[in-house]
Design an enzyme around this catalytic site. Structure first.
Site, PDB file in Angstrom:
ATOM      1  N   LYS A  38      53.740  21.607  43.232  1.00 27.84           N
ATOM      2  CA  LYS A  38      52.511  21.918  42.488  1.00 27.84           C
ATOM      3  C   LYS A  38      52.550  23.373  42.021  1.00 27.84           C
ATOM      4  O   LYS A  38      53.362  24.166  42.516  1.00 27.84           O
ATOM      5  CB  LYS A  38      51.294  21.634  43.362  1.00 27.84           C
ATOM      6  CG  LYS A  38      51.274  22.347  44.696  1.00 27.84           C
ATOM      7  CD  LYS A  38      50.351  21.652  45.696  1.00 27.84           C
ATOM      8  CE  LYS A  38      50.237  22.475  46.969  1.00 27.84           C
ATOM      9  NZ  LYS A  38      49.561  21.732  48.047  1.00 27.84           N
ATOM     10  N   TYR A 258      44.229  55.363  38.874  1.00 25.77           N
ATOM     11  CA  TYR A 258      42.791  55.157  38.651  1.00 25.77           C
ATOM     12  C   TYR A 258      41.980  55.561  39.875  1.00 25.77           C
ATOM     13  O   TYR A 258      42.319  55.230  41.006  1.00 25.77           O
ATOM     14  CB  TYR A 258      42.519  53.677  38.359  1.00 25.77           C
ATOM     15  CG  TYR A 258      42.962  53.236  36.980  1.00 25.77           C
ATOM     16  CD1 TYR A 258      42.419  53.806  35.826  1.00 25.77           C
ATOM     17  CD2 TYR A 258      43.924  52.245  36.836  1.00 25.77           C
ATOM     18  CE1 TYR A 258      42.827  53.400  34.561  1.00 25.77           C
ATOM     19  CE2 TYR A 258      44.333  51.827  35.575  1.00 25.77           C
ATOM     20  CZ  TYR A 258      43.775  52.401  34.435  1.00 25.77           C
ATOM     21  OH  TYR A 258      44.182  51.993  33.197  1.00 25.77           O
TER      22      TYR A 258
END
Ligand SMILES: *Cc1c(COP(=O)(O)O)cnc(C)c1O
Length: 363
Positions: A38, A258
């Site tokens: 999956k 940041y």
């Protein structure tokens, strides 16, 4: 190591996937071992992985979505791809129409997990798998549905049942009493059904005393440790390297990235590397993660940006623009990477981005 590739490279060792599948087979002598692919084969490419495992002898595959199943079905005669989401909320007709019908293709079958799905599928005379819930409470027949089937076994008529399965809640914790409870509940449930092969173990379940007729490992195929806290019996499959774009010297007291979330405690060398959260290098690695260079850890400093991440290269004079750091590999397997980001190896792998140059070994 200096190379000209300006981008991150994801290498998937299909020989290692095949070796892992053989290891799982040796651990599960009671029946064949399927491959759960999956999410595009846990982010690594369901196509190349399924082709390699088919060559190796694997004949049962699982995906979540029917579209994922249809994508890997070509050129796998005699194989079965089972869709864990079943009819996916759609109709049987829609399911049948979205799957290829050709002898050179794998047959695609739904895993049915409710009375409504069983009823919807029954008119087609086609094969399916049956899912019984023993504790996950996601999919699979619940207790009332199971009682209804027992009271009226005719409800299962008109379908060629390939197997019945259930899914462990905590198989990676061998001491968890729920494992034995689920095995007992599953055995009880199966006793009231027509005889058919039983499928139980996911990756960690293979290492429990939980024999079944079909194992369903996923993560272990890709090197995630199915026995946490004990040595990893699986081989590493993934290597992720990324180039250094820039190196700069910063005086003590300088912040990087940041919001200035990291401040240099000493004069430092900062290496900026071309991988970011848009590549699946999770933002939760901020100030915690690491890369490897020349076999040594290089600490990740500051926040992770979208396309870049900064590392403290002060103790790594060889780390120059064009050099490559290892983000996943022998020195930093997915489980270790995951620990630093507060997640698990499954998420690290399935988050891997679409921008990498992908190289397949042993295809
Ligand atoms: C994902 C999944 C598996 C495979 O689980 P792993 O832990 O990756 O081995 C098996 N069965 C079901 C129903 C699943 O959803």
């Amino acid at each position: 190591m200096t190379v000209t590739d300006p981008h991150a490279i994801l290498t998937v060792d299909l020989d290692a996937v095949a070796a892992n599948w053989r290891t799982l087979r040796a651990e599960h002598p009671s029946g064949p071992v399927a491959a759960v692919l999956k999410a595009d084969g846990y982010g690594l490419g369901a196509g190349p992985v399924s082709r390699r495992l088919y060559r190796e002898g694997c004949r049962t595959f699982f995906t979540a979505h029917v579209t994922e199943a249809a994508a890997i079905a070509p050129d796998m005669p005699g194989a079965t791809v089972a869709v864990l989401h079943g009819l996916g909320g759609g109709s049987s007709r829609a399911f049948v129409n979205s799957t290829p019908r050709s002898l050179s293709h794998a047959r695609v079958v739904p895993v049915l997990g409710s009375l409504a799905e069983i009823e919807a599928w029954a008119g087609f005379g086609l094969p399916a798998m049956l899912h019984i819930d023993t504790g996950m409470n996601r999919l699979g027949l619940d207790q009332p549905a199971l009682r209804a089937v027992r009271a009226d076994p005719g409800r299962l008529a008109g379908i060629e049942w390939l197997c019945v399965m259930t899914h462990f809640v905590s198989s990676e914790r061998p001491g968890d009493p729920q494992n034995a409870a689920q095995m007992a509940d599953f055995a009880d449930a199966c006793a009231g059904l027509p005889a058919m092969p039983r499928s139980l173990a996911n990756s960690s379940g293979v290492f429990l005393p939980a024999p079944s007729d079909l194992a369903r490992p996923g993560a272990a195929l890709f090197g995630v440790n199915p026995t946490p806290g004990r040595p990893n019996p699986m081989r590493g499959v993934v290597t992720l390297t990324a180039p250094v774009l820039s190196v700069r010297d910063v005086p003590a007291g300088t912040t990087v990235g940041y919001n200035g979330q990291w401040r240099a405690a000493r004069a430092s060398r900062i290496a900026t590397v071309a991988v970011g959260y848009a590549d699946g290098w999770l933002r939760s690695h901020a100030n915690r993660g690491a890369a490897r260079f020349d076999g040594k850890a290089v600490p990740l400093v500051g926040r992770v940006s979208m396309d870049m991440t900064t590392f403290d290269a002060t103790d790594h004079p060889g780390l120059m623009p064009g050099a490559r750091v290892e983000l996943i590999g022998p020195g930093c397997p997915p489980d270790t990477v995951a620990e630093a980001a507060g997640t698990n190896g499954y998420e690290v792998l399935t988050a891997l981005g679409r921008r990498y140059e992908r190289r397949y070994l042993g295809a």
